[in-house]
Each structure stands twice: as structure tokens, then as C-alpha cells.
Design an enzyme around this catalytic site. Structure first.
Site, mmCIF file in Angstrom:
data_model
loop_
_atom_site.group_PDB
_atom_site.id
_atom_site.type_symbol
_atom_site.label_atom_id
_atom_site.label_comp_id
_atom_site.label_asym_id
_atom_site.label_seq_id
_atom_site.Cartn_x
_atom_site.Cartn_y
_atom_site.Cartn_z
ATOM 1 N N LYS A 117 -29.415 78.249 -15.325
ATOM 2 C CA LYS A 117 -29.801 79.237 -16.337
ATOM 3 C C LYS A 117 -28.653 79.380 -17.316
ATOM 4 O O LYS A 117 -27.501 79.084 -16.984
ATOM 5 C CB LYS A 117 -30.072 80.596 -15.683
ATOM 6 C CG LYS A 117 -30.971 81.483 -16.502
ATOM 7 C CD LYS A 117 -32.440 81.144 -16.276
ATOM 8 C CE LYS A 117 -33.356 82.146 -16.880
ATOM 9 N NZ LYS A 117 -34.692 82.047 -16.275
HETATM 10 P P1 NAD Z 1 -39.919 87.206 -24.535
HETATM 11 O O1 NAD Z 1 -38.682 87.182 -25.314
HETATM 12 O O2 NAD Z 1 -41.084 86.395 -25.028
HETATM 13 O O3 NAD Z 1 -40.436 88.726 -24.378
HETATM 14 C C1 NAD Z 1 -39.619 89.712 -23.853
HETATM 15 C C2 NAD Z 1 -40.309 91.061 -24.002
HETATM 16 O O4 NAD Z 1 -39.537 92.044 -23.310
HETATM 17 C C3 NAD Z 1 -40.420 91.545 -25.445
HETATM 18 O O5 NAD Z 1 -41.660 92.193 -25.637
HETATM 19 C C4 NAD Z 1 -39.282 92.557 -25.551
HETATM 20 O O6 NAD Z 1 -39.516 93.556 -26.549
HETATM 21 C C5 NAD Z 1 -39.310 93.139 -24.162
HETATM 22 N N1 NAD Z 1 -38.051 93.805 -23.790
HETATM 23 C C6 NAD Z 1 -36.778 93.404 -24.022
HETATM 24 N N2 NAD Z 1 -35.907 94.325 -23.585
HETATM 25 C C7 NAD Z 1 -36.635 95.320 -23.061
HETATM 26 C C8 NAD Z 1 -36.322 96.552 -22.448
HETATM 27 N N3 NAD Z 1 -35.040 96.939 -22.302
HETATM 28 N N4 NAD Z 1 -37.330 97.342 -22.020
HETATM 29 C C9 NAD Z 1 -38.615 96.978 -22.187
HETATM 30 N N5 NAD Z 1 -38.985 95.808 -22.750
HETATM 31 C C10 NAD Z 1 -38.005 95.007 -23.187
HETATM 32 O O7 NAD Z 1 -39.532 86.784 -23.045
HETATM 33 P P2 NAD Z 1 -40.448 86.122 -21.929
HETATM 34 O O8 NAD Z 1 -40.331 84.650 -22.036
HETATM 35 O O9 NAD Z 1 -41.798 86.735 -21.935
HETATM 36 O O10 NAD Z 1 -39.664 86.531 -20.608
HETATM 37 C C11 NAD Z 1 -39.874 87.794 -19.974
HETATM 38 C C12 NAD Z 1 -39.387 87.731 -18.538
HETATM 39 O O11 NAD Z 1 -40.103 86.710 -17.840
HETATM 40 C C13 NAD Z 1 -37.909 87.388 -18.352
HETATM 41 O O12 NAD Z 1 -37.409 88.077 -17.232
HETATM 42 C C14 NAD Z 1 -37.933 85.896 -18.061
HETATM 43 O O13 NAD Z 1 -36.798 85.471 -17.333
HETATM 44 C C15 NAD Z 1 -39.201 85.801 -17.227
HETATM 45 N N6 NAD Z 1 -39.793 84.455 -17.192
HETATM 46 C C16 NAD Z 1 -40.144 83.823 -18.335
HETATM 47 C C17 NAD Z 1 -40.729 82.561 -18.268
HETATM 48 C C18 NAD Z 1 -41.213 81.839 -19.495
HETATM 49 O O14 NAD Z 1 -41.857 80.781 -19.337
HETATM 50 N N7 NAD Z 1 -40.994 82.318 -20.689
HETATM 51 C C19 NAD Z 1 -40.907 81.942 -17.014
HETATM 52 C C20 NAD Z 1 -40.555 82.640 -15.857
HETATM 53 C C21 NAD Z 1 -39.988 83.903 -15.958
#
Ligand code: NAD
Length: 430
Positions: free
Chosen positions: A115
């Protein structure tokens, strides 16, 4: 002077590493993990910190700090996302890299865990600046990433566009005859630039599927069930999209800007349209009311989907939770103390390394297509994803029953045993 916000940030970061280590220790103790293998798995293999310059729109140069932590590669190349966020630092990258190792091992993929990311607030930069920052970061990472070595993917505040920039920069540093062999240096690319159909929705679809499998097992229907989502980005949106299609009702959403509620249901596609037109923020959406962030996790609902950052469900808000299921779209959203509270209350938790593993499984399919010069159709990708996730889900449920442990411990046991077997069979060089 250390401010309160700095203290909170520090607690958040230390917490994630502390949490993943405690989760690992708990499962390792239960299976009596070989002490030599334990020594290997509790540390990271490689940690890269880079400081690199990028030119801003006003002509000034800013220096950024980027990270890539490679935890373990005994099962295959390192794999894991790149995050752009002020909380990214070495401990956060370590914790998230470890979760990736357990996730890929549990999913039965030929990958290890990594990561990284850049410590910055992307809201402060223009698109052109973010492109230059990403390209210069890629250049700084150099051959520490690679299609058969370490394969980044999108995470918080990075997306398919970010991956396209990384791909183009990485390929441009190779000799012409080598370039097209490097298409699989990143996954989560746009379909037009070597990405896979379905990778955009793979994580959210996977979160939805694990909820559906759980409901089938418990003999409950998802129709009319109330769910709330923290984070309305890639994972939060797609999870809500599929749950709504199944007849469930999105009643509250929280993002980085605030929280909104509508007991009668928030229309998912309309909220997406609104947030896209509103710089990614859900605040001000007309079909819902604003509420205080502190109320969010205690809202009356059936299912909570944390899909934002780590350590969001803590011993402070866990006692107020009324839902009976938590499906961890985010990595590390529930801390160890909160988990104890929730399990005592009889609340089920579908753990992150299972719940959001649809993303890395989708990435694996993209990587395979690039490697083999194949292009799969959307339905083919979705069917394969469902098959793989179902296998993992059943394994976790069976281990949970056989060992009389919660789902997270079961998932960790499966992952660690797979790694242990690889080390025992191969031995340690020299
Ligand atoms: P993203 O950037 O597309 O979206 C993140 C969202 O979280 C946004 O709506 C943002 O406004 C919100 N956010 C940020 N800080 C915040 C806070 N303090 N309180 C409330 N909301 C908040 O990110 P994503 O890709 O959707 O990833 C989200 C989570 O899922 C992360 O933990 C990431 O590690 C995990 N994840 C993502 C993937 C992927 O394929 N993108 C895969 C597995 C896990």
C-alpha cells in the site's frame, strides 16, 4: 505546539497499525502459528519513502512525500492501492499493506500485499497539478513497482484517471520494445487505456454480494431493509447502487463534508448526479436533511456500510449502534475495542478483508487480461467475481463455525494458514 487535530490524526494512524497487529496476533495465537513464520509476517519486507518536487500552476515548486510499503510477497507480486490523503504516512501504509496481504491470501490470489500514497489534500490542487504530482511520484517510485513486482491500484482520492497517468509515465520510461509489456503495472485503469470491464464497480459489487450471501445464510430478505453508508466515493456509491436495486433503502450518507438523512429513502443515482456536480460533496442534496456527523453511526437502520477511512467505528460510537450488520467496505473501519462491544451486542461484522475483496479480485482479472492479451465481457467478469467471492464467503463461514470464532478471526486464520503453508513448503533461503 501539537494541536488537537494533530493529536487526533496521530491516534487515527497509530490505531490502524495497532489494530491490524492485534487482529493478526489474535488469529496467530488461535492457530499456534509457527513462531519463525510469525516473525516474518509481523514486519514489512520493504518500505520506500520518497520526497519529490512538482511544479504548481503558479510556477512555484512544491515538495511532496510519497510512500510505498511492501509487506509480503511470498504468494506473488505485491498488490495494493495508492491513497492521496493528509493522513497517509508510514504507519498508515504499513497497516494497509498488511491488510492487503491477508486479503489477497484469503481470496486465493497469486499476490502479496502493499500500500502507499502521497500525504496531501487533493482538494487543494488543480487537475493539472495532480497529474504532474502523480507522474513525478511514479518516476520517483521507479522500478520499485512493476507488472510482476508491485502493482498499484486506486484507493481513497485516486481513480482510473490516476492509474492512466501512472501507466503512461511508467511505460514512457521503458524502451519502445518493452512498453506494451507493461500494461499490467497498475490495475483500475480506464477501459479505453487497458482497464477491465467491471473493475469500476467490482469493490462495491463485492460488498453487496457479501451482504446478500450473509442475508441468505440468515434467511432474511434485503427488501426494504434500511442501510446507511459512510463515504460516497467509488465503494460507497456502487454498494448503495446494488443494494437499492435489490430493494433495500438508503436512509443516510456521510462523506468528508457532512451527513444527510431521509427516512423514506435517498435516491442513489440522483445523489451521485448531485455530488458529481457539487465537487464530490453530498451536502445540500435537496431530497434529504443535514444532520450532525456525531449522530450518524447511532441512526436507526439495519445495515451500516463504512466505506471511507480507517478507525471510524470506535468504543465511543459502537455502544450507540442499532444496526445488526456492519459490512466493511473500507479498510480497517472498526477498531478492536469497538469490535468487542459490537460482538457482545450480537452485531455481525463482515470483515474488510472479505467484504471489500471484490476490488482486488477485479484487479486480478484486469491484470490477467493484460498479461494474456485478452478482453473479457462485463457479464463474464461479474460472474467470475461472484464465484470467487462466494468461495471465500463459504470458507469464512465454515471456519467461523468449526473454530467457534467471529468472521474476522476466521478470515485471518484462512489467510495466515495459506501463508504458513507456503513458507513451510518452500523453507527460508539460504
Ligand atoms: P473514494 O476516494 O472514491 O471515496 C472516499 C469517500 O469517503 C468520499 O465520499 C469522501 O468524501 C469520504 N470521506 C473521506 N473522509 C471522510 C471522513 N472523515 N468521514 C466521512 N467520509 C469521508 O475512495 P474509495 O475508493 O471509495 O475507498 C473507500 C474505502 O474503501 C477506503 O477505505 C479504501 O481503502 C477501501 N477500498 C477501496 C477499494 C477500491 O477499489 N477503490 C477496494 C477495497 C477497499
Amino acid at each position: 505546539m501539537v494541536t488537537n487535530t494533530q493529536k487526533q490524526k496521530k491516534a487515527l494512524k497509530q490505531g490502524m497499525l495497532d489494530n491490524v497487529m492485534r487482529q493478526f496476533d489474535n488469529a496467530a495465537d488461535i492457530i499456534g502459528l509457527n513462531p519463525n513464520i510469525r516473525k516474518i509476517l509481523e514486519v514489512t519486507n520493504n518500505e520506500l519513502v520518497v520526497h519529490f518536487p512538482a511544479r504548481m500552476d503558479n510556477g512555484e515548486v512544491e515538495v511532496f512525500t510519497g510512500y510505498r510499503v511492501q509487506h509480503n510477497n511470498s504468494l506473488g507480486p505485491y498488490k495494493g492501492g495508492l491513497r492521496y490523503h493528509p493522513t497517509v504516512d508510514i504507519d498508515a501504509a504499513r497497516a494497509l499493506a498488511m491488510w492487503m496481504t491477508w486479503k489477497t491470501a484469503l481470496a486465493g490470489l497469486p499476490y502479496g500485499g502493499a500500500k502507499g500514497g502521497i500525504q496531501l489534500d487533493p482538494k487543494k490542487y488543480s487537475l493539472a497539478e495532480l497529474e504532474r504530482i502523480t507522474r513525478r511520484f511514479t518516476y520517483a517510485l521507479g522500478d520499485n513497482i512493476g507488472p510482476e513486482l508491485d502493482i498499484p491500484a486506486p484507493d481513497v482520492n485516486t481513480n482510473s484517471q490516476t492509474m492512466a497517468w501512472i501507466l503512461d509515465t511508467y511505460m514512457s520510461t521503458k524502451s519502445p520494445s518493452e512498453r506494451s509489456k507493461n500494461m499490467h503495472v497498475v490495475t483500475g485503469k480506464p477501459v479505453g487505456a487497458g482497464g477491465s470491464e467491471g473493475r469500476d464497480r467490482a469493490t462495491g459489487y463485492g460488498v453487496f454480494l457479501t451482504i446478500k450471501f450473509w442475508a441468505e445464510k440468515k434467511n432474511v430478505t434485503l427488501k426494504d431493509k434500511k442501510f446507511i453508508v459512510q463515504g460516497f466515493g467509488n465503494v460507497g456509491y456502487w454498494t448503495a447502487h446494488f443494494l437499492e436495486k435489490e430493494g433495500a433503502k438508503l436512509t443516510a450518507v456521510q462523506d468528508a463534508y457532512g451527513s444527510i438523512i431521509n427516512e423514506n429513502g435517498i435516491p442513489v443515482e440522483k445523489l451521485l448526479e448531485y455530488s458529481q456536480a457539487n465537487k464530490g460533496s453530498i451536502l445540500g442534496f435537496s431530497a434529504a436533511q443535514s444532520i450532525d456527523n456525531s449522530e450518524f453511526f447511532g441512526l436507526d437502520c439495519d445495515i451500516i456500510i463504512p466505506a471511507a477511512l480507517g478507525n471510524q467505528i470506535t468504543s465511543i460510537n459502537a455502544p450507540r449502534i442499532k444496526a445488526y450488520l456492519i459490512a466493511e467496505g473500507a479498510n480497517g473501519p472498526t477498531d478492536v475495542e469497538a469490535e468487542e462491544v459490537l460482538l457482545k451486542k450480537g452485531i455481525d461484522i463482515i470483515p474488510d478483508i472479505l467484504c471489500n475483496s471484490g476490488g482486488v479480485i477485479g484487479s486480478y482479472f484486469e491484470w490477467l487480461q493484460n498479461r494474456n492479451g485478452e478482453i473479457w465481457q462485463l457479464d463474464e467478469v461479474m460472474q467470475k467475481l461472484e464465484k470467487k467471492l462466494k468461495e471465500s464467503f463459504v470458507k469464512v463461514m465454515n471456519t467461523s463455525t468449526d473454530r467457534n470464532v467471529d468472521m474476522r478471526t476466521a478470515a485471518f486464520i484462512i489467510a495466515i494458514e495459506r501463508l504458513e503453508e507456503a513458507y513451510v513448503q518452500r523453507g527460508i533461503f539460504p
